[in-house]
Write a protein that holds these residues in place. Structure first.
Motif, PDB file in Angstrom:
ATOM      1  N   MET A 133      -6.737   0.475  -3.480  1.00  0.00           N
ATOM      2  CA  MET A 133      -5.481   0.629  -2.751  1.00  0.00           C
ATOM      3  C   MET A 133      -5.006  -0.717  -2.235  1.00  0.00           C
ATOM      4  O   MET A 133      -5.804  -1.640  -2.040  1.00  0.00           O
ATOM      5  CB  MET A 133      -5.651   1.573  -1.545  1.00  0.00           C
ATOM      6  N   ASP A 134      -3.687  -0.782  -1.969  1.00  0.00           N
ATOM      7  CA  ASP A 134      -3.188  -1.938  -1.242  1.00  0.00           C
ATOM      8  C   ASP A 134      -3.054  -1.578   0.235  1.00  0.00           C
ATOM      9  O   ASP A 134      -3.318  -0.445   0.648  1.00  0.00           O
ATOM     10  CB  ASP A 134      -1.861  -2.445  -1.827  1.00  0.00           C
ATOM     11  N   TYR A 135      -2.623  -2.536   1.039  1.00  0.00           N
ATOM     12  CA  TYR A 135      -2.558  -2.339   2.483  1.00  0.00           C
ATOM     13  C   TYR A 135      -1.581  -1.224   2.856  1.00  0.00           C
ATOM     14  O   TYR A 135      -1.870  -0.374   3.707  1.00  0.00           O
ATOM     15  CB  TYR A 135      -2.155  -3.653   3.161  1.00  0.00           C
ATOM     16  N   ASN A 136      -0.401  -1.182   2.201  1.00  0.00           N
ATOM     17  CA  ASN A 136       0.609  -0.183   2.530  1.00  0.00           C
ATOM     18  C   ASN A 136       0.122   1.232   2.261  1.00  0.00           C
ATOM     19  O   ASN A 136       0.391   2.155   3.037  1.00  0.00           O
ATOM     20  CB  ASN A 136       1.895  -0.452   1.743  1.00  0.00           C
ATOM     21  N   TYR A 137      -0.587   1.415   1.145  1.00  0.00           N
ATOM     22  CA  TYR A 137      -1.070   2.753   0.818  1.00  0.00           C
ATOM     23  C   TYR A 137      -2.072   3.222   1.873  1.00  0.00           C
ATOM     24  O   TYR A 137      -2.078   4.385   2.281  1.00  0.00           O
ATOM     25  CB  TYR A 137      -1.700   2.778  -0.570  1.00  0.00           C
TER      26      TYR A 137
END
Length: 398
Positions: A133-137
């Motif tokens: 995942m990235d930070y936003n997810y």
């Protein structure tokens, strides 16, 4: 003169009402049984509706706890659970780049579902699933941690991992895994957080930064999911996303493109649909009870008519109209049915309030069902009051 006409008209209007009340008093036990049947049916309808409305609202508030609307774009799986057209990394980057200025956009990639992990005690069985995942997810997905901290924009390019409780138990027994290292394939990762149990399949999950994927063999191509969030209109966002992905893949529909868009509250919609089905079933049961009350009403009117047949014949002989006689018994049926209805509404509201407090959900009064209940019992009472009288009227008894 006008005063006498008014008093006479008022008397003629109220006389059926008073005689209906007296008739109920004369058959008090049968009347109480009939009122009870109606009250039980209405109480069941109202209490069930209050409970279902409270559960639905509670779920909706839970899914909207972030104050934003969300939808997720992902590839569509066939009935055989095959992913025919996965969202590639290039497509995912293009979509994120296009929407990131106007909306909050997060990226998820499921890597594998069965893989072994090396750590403090050695190597585990291939039981763990890995997602990136990235930070936003991470922020939008609503993950909660038992200990440690989430990824940050600073450590997203570092080999760090968030793990489920089972990873900790398998590799480090009861020790705190924060700061420990695990090996996935040929890549080493430092554990920075331990997942709570409210994440889907939390015990067997490992989450990695999407910018630092492990060196492991993959049986299927990478498949990305993109999560969108907006404080505005979810409908317009859905249309924008759909138009872009259709142009990108040169297809006319999402199904042809092998994609699907799932809104964040789709689970609530499904539960609401289930609640509606349960409400319909409960309504059918309540209507069966109301049908029983209609039979009881008919029986009371029939018995009341037979007991007062001689009285009715005398009234008809001295000038009472057929309409006045029918109104007397009709008022009696309406009084019985509506008394049971209002008792049922009150008791159903009380039961619904108690259940709502017990389940700790919002109390929502179903005013639409209150009006429906009054209307249904009114129709039933009119039918029940008129059918026996019409039967004897056709026989020419009065």
């Amino acid at each position: 003169m006008w005063r006498e006409k008014f008093l006479r008209g008022f008397y003629l209007f109220t006389q059926p009402f008073h005689r209906g009340i007296n008739s109920i008093k004369d058959t008090l036990l049968r009347s109480i049984i009939t009122i009870s049947i109606v009250a039980i049916a209405i109480s069941a309808i109202i209490s069930i509706q209050i409970t279902l409305n409270g559960l639905s609202n509670n779920l909706l508030e839970s899914f909207n706890s972030f104050g934003i609307n969300q939808l997720e774009l992902s590839s569509h799986y066939s009935e055989e659970k095959e992913n025919l057209l996965p969202v590639s990394e290039n497509e995912a980057v293009r979509i994120v780049t296009h929407f990131c200025e106007d909306y909050q956009v997060g990226l998820l990639c499921k890597l594998t579902e069965f893989i072994s992990v090396k750590g403090g005690k050695g190597e585990t069985e291939p039981i763990f699933s890995i997602s990136a995942m990235d930070y936003n997810y991470l922020v939008m997905s609503g993950l909660s941690l038992r200990s440690g901290s989430f990824f940050t924009n600073r450590n997203l390019s570092e080999p760090v991992a968030i793990v489920g409780p089972m990873v900790s138990e398998e590799l480090f027994d009861s020790q705190n895994p924060i700061g420990e290292k695990i090996t996935i394939g040929k890549s080493d990762y430092r554990i920075i957080a331990l997942l709570n149990d409210d994440y889907p399949h939390p015990t067997f999950t490992i989450i990695l930064p999407i910018s630092y994927l492990p060196n492991i063999p993959l049986q299927t191509p990478l498949d990305y999911r993109i999560l969108f969030a907006t404080d505005g209109n979810i409908e317009s966002l859905s249309v924008e996303v759909e138009n872009m992905v259709l142009r990108m893949r040169g297809k006319g529909t999402l199904q042809e493109a092998g994609l699907e868009i799932v809104r964040g509250n789709s689970i609530v919609d499904s539960i609401n649909s289930l609640n509606n089905q349960i409400a319909q079933i409960s309504t059918i049961i309540a209507l069966i009870l109301l049908f029983g009350s209609m039979i009881s009403l008919m029986n009371i009117i029939l018995v009341s008519y037979r007991e007062k047949s001689q009285e009715i014949i005398i009234e008809r002989a001295v000038g009472a109209t057929r309409r006045a006689v029918m109104m007397q018994f009709l008022f009696e049926a309406i009084l019985l049915a509506q008394t049971g209805t209002f008792i049922g509404i009150l008791s159903g509201t009380l039961i619904g309030f108690i259940i709502s407090n017990y389940l700790q959900v919002q109390f929502v009064m179903p005013w639409d069902w209150v009006l429906k209940s009054i209307a249904i019992t009114l129709i039933i009472s009119i039918i029940s009051g008129l059918m026996p009288l019409l039967k004897y009227s056709r026989k020419g008894e009065w």
